[in-house]
Design an enzyme around this catalytic site. Structure first.
Site, PDB file in Angstrom:
ATOM      1  N   HIS A 261       0.819  -1.203   0.000  1.00 33.29           N
ATOM      2  CA  HIS A 261       0.000   0.000   0.000  1.00 33.29           C
ATOM      3  C   HIS A 261       0.858   1.259   0.000  1.00 33.29           C
ATOM      4  CE1 HIS A 261      -3.900  -2.060   1.628  1.00 33.29           C
ATOM      5  NE2 HIS A 261      -3.420  -2.625   0.541  1.00 33.29           N
ATOM      6  N   GLU A 263       0.754   3.919   1.960  1.00 33.15           N
ATOM      7  CA  GLU A 263       1.236   4.275   3.298  1.00 33.15           C
ATOM      8  C   GLU A 263       2.404   3.376   3.709  1.00 33.15           C
ATOM      9  OE1 GLU A 263      -3.371   4.456   3.474  1.00 33.15           O
ATOM     10  OE2 GLU A 263      -1.817   3.349   2.409  1.00 33.15           O
ATOM     11  N   CYS A 289      -5.720   1.160   5.659  1.00 30.58           N
ATOM     12  CA  CYS A 289      -6.272  -0.116   6.082  1.00 30.58           C
ATOM     13  C   CYS A 289      -5.738  -0.458   7.481  1.00 30.58           C
ATOM     14  CB  CYS A 289      -5.901  -1.211   5.085  1.00 30.58           C
ATOM     15  SG  CYS A 289      -4.130  -1.631   5.113  1.00 30.58           S
ATOM     16  N   CYS A 292      -1.802  -1.017   7.542  1.00 27.89           N
ATOM     17  CA  CYS A 292      -1.074   0.245   7.459  1.00 27.89           C
ATOM     18  C   CYS A 292      -1.274   1.080   8.716  1.00 27.89           C
ATOM     19  CB  CYS A 292      -1.516   1.032   6.228  1.00 27.89           C
ATOM     20  SG  CYS A 292      -0.944   0.313   4.660  1.00 27.89           S
TER      21      CYS A 292
END
Length: 332
Positions: A261, A263, A289, A292
């Protein structure tokens, strides 16, 4: 900024445009869009043709089509003057830019008629009565695709009187334009950094969704990351991720997803380069999410600003709040 010009025939819009061009403004004209269309048809350019072809284009593609075409060419870091705005919906299109100002240029009928005569253009009205009669067709109409100068004038942010000399007009503009330029609002810091995150997202190689995050300290970007496969692996858009490549339904086959992801990549990039994230702010184009979120908390990030909601994400946001991470949404 963008200064749009509207006004009746021979009111002085051309002089205003020349003044602005001499001050570094780039010139665009909605009428030039019509002229290009007329030339492509191999026809001569007359006032009548401009009116009729303009009406046809607005009828076929929407009343704001001329402004739509011009707006696509305008870059955010230039100053522009846009001439020949004659329909209120053209104004609506250009107001999508926060830095747009509509300027109406006005002069009395007799003054404008005399200017029209001095121009010496072919087929120009020879009497004031003819001049007024021709202009009446452009002032108002129940047809939304027609020229509606009166309705457009009512939308003006500023009105410039041009009954005097060219020098008087230039002096007036020399005072007015700097005030208009200084009044243009800059994006606030959230808008600024979220805009950067959106640009970073365009580098994503994920087939499913392009997401990015940037990490900021003392109003300085210290790390960026966008979603995609790990360093050294084939990119997602090159077949590197089986889940994305198969277009798996949302929320399924997550165990097959190899993409990191945005992040996650922003945090690991900081670690890779030995940058501490304690007390920083993370801007992300999607709310993080749960995975993260845990990385954000343990890396010492103090604040998360997100643009869009992430599906089924209440637990992650609750965890951020529980662990003392400030959370804000910035819609952009």
């Amino acid at each position: 900024m963008i200064i749009g010009l509207t006004g009746t025939n021979a009111s002085g819009k051309g002089e205003v445009a020349e003044f602005l061009k001499s001050r570094g403004f780039e010139f665009q004209s909605l009428s030039d869009e019509i002229r290009d269309e007329i030339r492509s048809r191999g026809r001569g350019i007359t006032r009548e043709e401009l009116i009729e072809v303009g009406r046809e284009l607005r009828s076929r593609f929407g009343p704001g089509v001329l402004a739509e075409r011009v707006l696509r060419r305008l870059e955010p870091h230039h100053n522009y003057v846009v001439d020949s705005i004659r329909n209120p919906l053209e104004v609506d299109v250009l107001r999508r830019r926060k830095d747009f100002v509509l300027m109406a240029v006005e002069a009395d009928e007799q003054v404008r008629f005399e200017r029209s005569l001095c121009r010496g253009r072919e087929s120009a009205p020879e009497t004031l009565e003819q001049f007024v009669a021709e202009e009446a067709r452009e002032l108002d109409s129940a047809d939304p695709t027609a020229q509606q100068l009166l309705a457009t004038r009512r939308l003006a942010d500023v009105v410039v009187d041009n009954n005097g000399t060219v020098d008087e007009l230039r002096r007036r503009l020399s005072e007015l334009v700097p005030r208009l330029m200084s009044a243009v609002e800059r994006p606030d810091w959230d808008e600024y950094f979220m805009s950067i995150a959106k640009v970073v997202a365009t580098r994503s190689n994920c087939l499913k969704r392009k997401v990015a995050a940037i990490i900021v300290k003392d109003r300085r970007v210290v790390s960026t990351g966008y979603n995609g496969t790990p360093r050294g692996a084939r990119n997602c858009n090159e077949g590197g991720c089986p889940r994305c490549g198969s277009l798996a339904p949302s929320g399924t086959a997550l165990e097959d997803c190899l993409c990191c992801h945005g992040e996650e990549n922003a945090i690991t990039q900081a670690a890779y380069h030995g940058t501490s994230l304690k007390g920083t702010t993370l801007y992300t184009t999607f709310a993080p999410c749960l995975l993260c979120t845990k990385m954000i908390i343990n890396s010492g990030i103090a604040e998360v600003v997100y643009n869009k909601e992430y599906p089924l994400n209440d637990r992650a946001l609750d965890l951020l709040r529980e662990c003392g991470v400030l959370l804000r949404q910035c819609r952009l």
